[in-house]
Write a protein that holds these residues in place. Structure first.
Motif, PDB file in Angstrom:
ATOM      1  N   THR A   1       0.849  -1.192   0.000  1.00 47.89           N
ATOM      2  CA  THR A   1       0.000   0.000   0.000  1.00 47.89           C
ATOM      3  C   THR A   1       0.886   1.243   0.000  1.00 47.89           C
ATOM      4  OG1 THR A   1      -0.007   0.110   2.399  1.00 47.89           O
ATOM      5  CG2 THR A   1      -1.785  -1.151   1.387  1.00 47.89           C
ATOM      6  N   GLU A   2       0.262   2.356  -0.391  1.00 41.51           N
ATOM      7  CA  GLU A   2       0.987   3.623  -0.467  1.00 41.51           C
ATOM      8  C   GLU A   2       1.604   4.030   0.867  1.00 41.51           C
ATOM      9  OE1 GLU A   2      -0.927   7.329  -1.991  1.00 41.51           O
ATOM     10  OE2 GLU A   2      -2.004   5.801  -3.145  1.00 41.51           O
ATOM     11  N   GLU A   3       0.942   3.644   1.951  1.00 44.84           N
ATOM     12  CA  GLU A   3       1.423   4.063   3.276  1.00 44.84           C
ATOM     13  C   GLU A   3       2.744   3.414   3.627  1.00 44.84           C
ATOM     14  OE1 GLU A   3      -1.984   2.652   3.208  1.00 44.84           O
ATOM     15  OE2 GLU A   3      -2.319   4.674   2.406  1.00 44.84           O
ATOM     16  N   GLU A   4       2.990   2.282   3.023  1.00 38.60           N
ATOM     17  CA  GLU A   4       4.220   1.571   3.370  1.00 38.60           C
ATOM     18  C   GLU A   4       5.307   1.949   2.375  1.00 38.60           C
ATOM     19  OE1 GLU A   4       3.649  -2.725   4.884  1.00 38.60           O
ATOM     20  OE2 GLU A   4       2.436  -2.405   3.101  1.00 38.60           O
ATOM     21  N   GLU A   5       6.168   2.830   2.797  1.00 36.43           N
ATOM     22  CA  GLU A   5       7.239   3.267   1.916  1.00 36.43           C
ATOM     23  C   GLU A   5       8.484   3.523   2.741  1.00 36.43           C
ATOM     24  OE1 GLU A   5       7.523   7.427   0.487  1.00 36.43           O
ATOM     25  OE2 GLU A   5       7.376   6.518  -1.499  1.00 36.43           O
ATOM     26  N   ARG A   6       9.631   3.148   2.211  1.00 36.75           N
ATOM     27  CA  ARG A   6      10.889   3.496   2.890  1.00 36.75           C
ATOM     28  C   ARG A   6      11.910   3.927   1.852  1.00 36.75           C
ATOM     29  NH1 ARG A   6      12.311  -1.519   6.207  1.00 36.75           N
ATOM     30  NH2 ARG A   6      14.221  -0.368   6.561  1.00 36.75           N
ATOM     31  N   ILE A   7      12.669   4.938   2.220  1.00 35.93           N
ATOM     32  CA  ILE A   7      13.655   5.457   1.287  1.00 35.93           C
ATOM     33  C   ILE A   7      15.007   5.520   1.988  1.00 35.93           C
ATOM     34  CG2 ILE A   7      14.300   7.493  -0.085  1.00 35.93           C
ATOM     35  CD1 ILE A   7      11.495   7.649  -0.949  1.00 35.93           C
ATOM     36  N   LEU A   8      16.011   4.939   1.376  1.00 33.26           N
ATOM     37  CA  LEU A   8      17.346   4.902   1.983  1.00 33.26           C
ATOM     38  C   LEU A   8      18.348   5.557   1.041  1.00 33.26           C
ATOM     39  CD1 LEU A   8      17.147   1.174   2.983  1.00 33.26           C
ATOM     40  CD2 LEU A   8      17.698   2.942   4.642  1.00 33.26           C
ATOM     41  N   THR A   9      19.073   6.540   1.569  1.00 33.47           N
ATOM     42  CA  THR A   9      20.145   7.120   0.761  1.00 33.47           C
ATOM     43  C   THR A   9      21.355   6.191   0.854  1.00 33.47           C
ATOM     44  OG1 THR A   9      21.078   8.309   2.631  1.00 33.47           O
ATOM     45  CG2 THR A   9      19.372   9.457   1.353  1.00 33.47           C
ATOM     46  N   TYR A  10      22.358   6.475   0.039  1.00 32.00           N
ATOM     47  CA  TYR A  10      23.578   5.655   0.114  1.00 32.00           C
ATOM     48  C   TYR A  10      24.184   5.706   1.513  1.00 32.00           C
ATOM     49  CZ  TYR A  10      23.747   3.827  -4.550  1.00 32.00           C
ATOM     50  OH  TYR A  10      23.460   3.081  -5.670  1.00 32.00           O
ATOM     51  N   ARG A  11      24.156   6.880   2.139  1.00 36.30           N
ATOM     52  CA  ARG A  11      24.704   6.999   3.492  1.00 36.30           C
ATOM     53  C   ARG A  11      23.913   6.130   4.468  1.00 36.30           C
ATOM     54  NH1 ARG A  11      23.381   9.621   7.946  1.00 36.30           N
ATOM     55  NH2 ARG A  11      21.564  10.542   6.963  1.00 36.30           N
ATOM     56  N   GLN A  12      22.591   6.186   4.372  1.00 33.13           N
ATOM     57  CA  GLN A  12      21.765   5.389   5.286  1.00 33.13           C
ATOM     58  C   GLN A  12      21.940   3.888   5.047  1.00 33.13           C
ATOM     59  OE1 GLN A  12      18.182   7.457   4.126  1.00 33.13           O
ATOM     60  NE2 GLN A  12      17.921   8.307   6.177  1.00 33.13           N
TER      61      GLN A  12
ATOM     62  N   ILE B   1       5.386   3.098 -11.697  1.00 30.06           N
ATOM     63  CA  ILE B   1       6.269   3.728 -12.690  1.00 30.06           C
ATOM     64  C   ILE B   1       5.990   5.228 -12.748  1.00 30.06           C
ATOM     65  CG2 ILE B   1       6.728   3.913 -15.183  1.00 30.06           C
ATOM     66  CD1 ILE B   1       6.487   0.829 -15.285  1.00 30.06           C
ATOM     67  N   GLU B   2       4.691   5.571 -12.770  1.00 32.45           N
ATOM     68  CA  GLU B   2       4.336   6.999 -12.805  1.00 32.45           C
ATOM     69  C   GLU B   2       4.778   7.691 -11.513  1.00 32.45           C
ATOM     70  OE1 GLU B   2       0.326   8.262 -14.089  1.00 32.45           O
ATOM     71  OE2 GLU B   2       0.307   9.529 -12.303  1.00 32.45           O
ATOM     72  N   GLU B   3       4.447   7.064 -10.395  1.00 37.60           N
ATOM     73  CA  GLU B   3       4.691   7.681  -9.094  1.00 37.60           C
ATOM     74  C   GLU B   3       6.182   7.934  -8.839  1.00 37.60           C
ATOM     75  OE1 GLU B   3       2.532   8.885  -7.099  1.00 37.60           O
ATOM     76  OE2 GLU B   3       3.880   9.307  -5.407  1.00 37.60           O
ATOM     77  N   TYR B   4       7.024   6.943  -9.174  1.00 36.80           N
ATOM     78  CA  TYR B   4       8.457   7.069  -8.873  1.00 36.80           C
ATOM     79  C   TYR B   4       9.264   7.556 -10.066  1.00 36.80           C
ATOM     80  CZ  TYR B   4       7.429   4.877  -4.441  1.00 36.80           C
ATOM     81  OH  TYR B   4       6.922   4.615  -3.192  1.00 36.80           O
ATOM     82  N   GLY B   5       8.620   7.771 -11.195  1.00 38.15           N
ATOM     83  CA  GLY B   5       9.330   8.264 -12.377  1.00 38.15           C
ATOM     84  C   GLY B   5      10.369   7.268 -12.875  1.00 38.15           C
TER      85      GLY B   5
ATOM     86  N   THR C   1      19.781   4.693  -8.415  1.00 37.84           N
ATOM     87  CA  THR C   1      18.623   4.721  -7.527  1.00 37.84           C
ATOM     88  C   THR C   1      17.676   3.618  -7.973  1.00 37.84           C
ATOM     89  OG1 THR C   1      18.805   7.090  -7.173  1.00 37.84           O
ATOM     90  CG2 THR C   1      16.634   6.107  -6.804  1.00 37.84           C
ATOM     91  N   CYS C   2      17.359   2.711  -7.043  1.00 39.98           N
ATOM     92  CA  CYS C   2      16.536   1.556  -7.428  1.00 39.98           C
ATOM     93  C   CYS C   2      15.219   1.551  -6.691  1.00 39.98           C
ATOM     94  CB  CYS C   2      17.196   0.243  -7.050  1.00 39.98           C
ATOM     95  SG  CYS C   2      18.873   0.151  -7.514  1.00 39.98           S
ATOM     96  N   LEU C   3      14.194   1.120  -7.398  1.00 38.32           N
ATOM     97  CA  LEU C   3      12.910   0.844  -6.771  1.00 38.32           C
ATOM     98  C   LEU C   3      12.843  -0.654  -6.502  1.00 38.32           C
ATOM     99  CD1 LEU C   3       9.993   1.793  -6.040  1.00 38.32           C
ATOM    100  CD2 LEU C   3       9.369   1.217  -8.393  1.00 38.32           C
ATOM    101  N   ILE C   4      12.368  -1.013  -5.312  1.00 34.00           N
ATOM    102  CA  ILE C   4      12.038  -2.420  -5.056  1.00 34.00           C
ATOM    103  C   ILE C   4      10.662  -2.438  -4.409  1.00 34.00           C
ATOM    104  CG2 ILE C   4      14.380  -3.360  -4.858  1.00 34.00           C
ATOM    105  CD1 ILE C   4      14.034  -3.153  -1.773  1.00 34.00           C
ATOM    106  N   THR C   5       9.948  -3.524  -4.592  1.00 34.67           N
ATOM    107  CA  THR C   5       8.612  -3.556  -4.004  1.00 34.67           C
ATOM    108  C   THR C   5       8.173  -4.965  -3.662  1.00 34.67           C
ATOM    109  OG1 THR C   5       6.287  -2.998  -4.280  1.00 34.67           O
ATOM    110  CG2 THR C   5       7.490  -3.582  -6.283  1.00 34.67           C
ATOM    111  N   GLU C   6       7.419  -5.038  -2.595  1.00 37.06           N
ATOM    112  CA  GLU C   6       6.829  -6.307  -2.198  1.00 37.06           C
ATOM    113  C   GLU C   6       5.490  -6.502  -2.923  1.00 37.06           C
ATOM    114  OE1 GLU C   6       6.172  -6.398   2.015  1.00 37.06           O
ATOM    115  OE2 GLU C   6       6.397  -8.558   2.166  1.00 37.06           O
TER     116      GLU C   6
END
Ligand code: PRX
Length: 632
Positions: A104-115, A348-352, A328-333
């Motif tokens: 779902t849209e609510e479940e999102e996590r973003i990690l930079t290279y540093r993180q 694809i639209e949402e994350y470009g 920068t990679c997208l992964i999804t469950e």
């Protein structure tokens, strides 16, 4: 084998991508790049390897003692230094490395290279706390969440060998792999989510380690931080507890180029799966090179490979290849058809997303549900499309090209295998694409279609697809079974045999037709007939079973099983359902037969081997060929 295929060589239909694709691509002109490679193969790979950072340079690019190759001799490196430190130390420090989306849209996590760097270092320190060190094996049985990738990289950081098992596998498949590799630690999660349902993983692991004495500890990731999970403290440890108070720096273990990086199991033609061994140096160079050149990856790209890291496609193109390139990679469950068949296009639209890499099975599923789904979304960010895992039939190619790529995006149909580690054949960017044909070998790869004597077959004649020279990311051996490894190079003199049937056209484009052995490629996943047969026979009602692949419009192939029941057992719908359930629990949902036929006997050779070829011919109404060895 030398069948004539109905390849209309003179009616070739090519799609020619716009000139700018090639002009702006890393590889530029394919023919020139290929000739440069041929002129100096070692020099070619030497210069690719120099684009990465090594703790100590190599003495020699390769040593080839047929059929064993070693690459970048005495070179020292750590792949995670190149995936993380190299970027953190320069301008990619705050660039996004991984974007994860749950169902779902609510479940999102973003990690930079540093993180990501700190998360990997911390988990690496956690594993060290459990006594895991260089050369130890760690089994990763997880859902598609960032921690799955973090666990892989953490192993690589400290020189432990990871063996990822796809989270859809059942108890006995997992048990076999844990025992095969002698895993010291298993990393898992309490649940994976699929189509809105929580599917437990932890209890599968608990059953799978019962007779696996090598396992000392199980690390469990809690998916819902608010929901505690029952931990048996003598063996189990909570992921977050393990990370409590550990350092966020962890020095990268210097690895020899030839040290194993991971073992990944793939189905074999006999009952036991094969542990394919990949090494640190060569695998790094191969996945870095192919991600950069086949997908033409640039700093501004958003890269999405829809595979699970439990498969080689995920290892090479969700994890190592893109991170080595600082992408920068997208992964999804998420599943492509849940909650509706617009899910992927929405992402694809949402994350470009600019580069989208998926499997023909998914493309055929999208075709079936209709183009109104993708047409609701803005897909203009896409610039390159990819396909892998099974033949991309011309209808699916054309639909993908038109409906998703809007006649603009080159399609990279990539042929390769768990064993090859990296892409081997494709149509490089800017080259004319021929639907139905994968294309030609990448610069760096020498491939051909040959007969059993190793002689190239003329265009239009079927043969076996072979690789004629070693390449950096080739498997080095099969875990604990080098003899089985040697078979790949001993079937046809002088060649690595992929066991795929193929045909070439007059321009050297190769069409991959299918397997020549007892593997069935179902929805892009290799399933061994023997594996399914032994799962069926392990049911108390079954005396004997034989399994074949039959054509399936969606999945490429489906599994059909012929079953002889034990005396006194009656065939029926209930038993049929029981058998399906039994296979699901032992091997996992990907290995379920779509048809089960109860029979009185099976065609066998005089020596008692089941002749699946005869069953298949019968099933498809074809000539069974030579049946002189048939028992009766
Ligand atoms: O039969 C070929 C098919 O998948 C097999 C390798 O399976 P696996 O090791 O699981 O790796 C899959 C992902 C790389 C091959 O022997 N295959 C893979 N890619 C293609 C393909 N068949 C046709 N076209 C492809 N692009």
């Amino acid at each position: 084998m030398a069948e004539n295929f109905d390849v209309k060589l003179d009616e070739a239909k090519y799609y020619t991508p716009k000139a700018h694709c090639r002009e702006q691509s890393w590889v530029g002109d394919y023919n020139r790049a290929y000739q440069e490679f041929l002129a100096n193969p070692d020099g070619f790979w030497d210069s690719v390897a120099r684009e990465l950072e090594w703790f100590q340079p190599w003495d020699r690019v390769k040593e080839w003692e047929y059929p064993h190759a070693r690459w970048f001799l005495n070179g020292k490196l750590n792949i995670t230094h190149n995936c993380l430190d190299r970027h953190v130390q320069n301008q990619r420090r705050n660039k996004v490395a991984i974007m994860w989306r749950g169902e779902t849209e609510e479940e999102e996590r973003i990690l930079t290279y540093r993180q990501l760097y700190h998360a990997v270092c911390r988990f690496a320190n956690g594993l060290s706390r459990l006594g895991v060190g260089k050369g130890d094996r760690v089994c990763i049985y997880m859902p598609l969440v960032p921690e799955q990738i973090i666990a892989m990289l953490a192993c690589a950081r400290i020189g432990a060998i990871h063996s990822v098992v796809f989270g859809g596998f059942g108890v006995s498949a997992l048990n076999q792999r844990i025992k095969g590799i002698g895993a010291k630690v298993v990393v898992t999660a309490d649940f994976t989510y699929r189509r809105g349902k929580a599917i437990p993983l932890k209890n599968v692991v608990e059953e799978a380690v019962v007779n696996a004495p090598s396992v000392e500890r199980i690390v469990i990731l809690r998916r819902d931080l608010d929901k505690p999970v029952e931990i048996h403290p003598e063996m189990e440890v909570d992921y977050y507890d393990l990370m409590e108070g550990v350092e966020r720096e962890c020095p990268a273990e210097p690895m020899d180029a030839e040290d194993p990086l991971f073992v990944l199991y793939t189905s074999g033609t006999t009952g036991t799966p094969k542990g394919i061994v990949h090494t640190c140096g060569g695998y790094m160079v191969g996945t870095y090179y192919t991600t950069k050149n086949v997908f033409d990856i640039k700093d501004s790209d958003i890269f999405w490979c829809t595979a699970d890291p439990g498969w080689i496609t995920g290892h090479s193109y969700c994890v190592y290849g893109p991170l080595l390139n600082g992408a920068t990679c997208l992964i999804t469950e998420a599943t492509p058809d849940y909650p509706d068949p617009g899910t992927y296009w929405d992402l694809i639209e949402e994350y470009g997303v600019t580069i989208f890499y998926t499997a023909p099975t998914a493309i055929r599923m999208f075709m079936r549900v209709g183009e109104e789904w993708p047409n609701r979304y803005n897909l203009s960010s896409l610039r390159i499309l990819g396909s892998v895992g099974e033949p991309l039939n011309p209808e699916a190619f054309e639909w993908y090209y038109r409906t998703i790529g809007k006649d603009r995006c080159p399609i990279m149909d990539t042929w390769w295998q768990t064993e090859t580690g990296m892409h081997m054949l494709t149509t490089m960017i800017g080259e004319p694409m021929r639907p139905g044909f994968v294309g030609r070998p990448l610069p760096g790869v020498v491939a051909d279609v040959v007969d059993m004597a190793g002689k190239p077959v003329p265009p239009g004649t079927g043969g076996l697809l072979v690789i004629k020279e070693p390449w950096p990311s080739m498997m080095r051996t099969i875990w604990n079974d080098d003899e089985r490894y040697c078979k790949y190079w001993n079937t046809i003199p002088g060649c690595y045999t992929a066991a795929d049937l193929a045909v070439k056209d007059k321009d050297g484009y190769i069409m991959v037709i299918g397997r020549s052995d007892d593997l069935i490629v179902v929805a892009g996943h290799n399933i061994g007939t023997a594996e399914v047969e032994s799962a069926l026979v392990s049911h108390e009602a079954v005396a004997e079973a034989a399994v074949i692949g039959i054509p399936d419009a969606l999945k490429g192939n489906a599994i059909k099983a012929f079953v002889i029941l034990r005396n006194g057992r009656r065939p029926g719908e209930k038993l049929r359902n029981d058998l399906v359930y039994h296979v699901r629990m032992t091997l996992g949902p990907i290995a379920i037969p779509s048809e089960i036929e109860f029979v009185e006997s099976l065609p066998k050779t005089r020596s008692g081997k089941i002749m699946r070829r005869v069953l298949k011919a019968q099933e498809l109404g074809m000539d069974p060929g030579d049946i002189s060895t048939l028992e009766e």
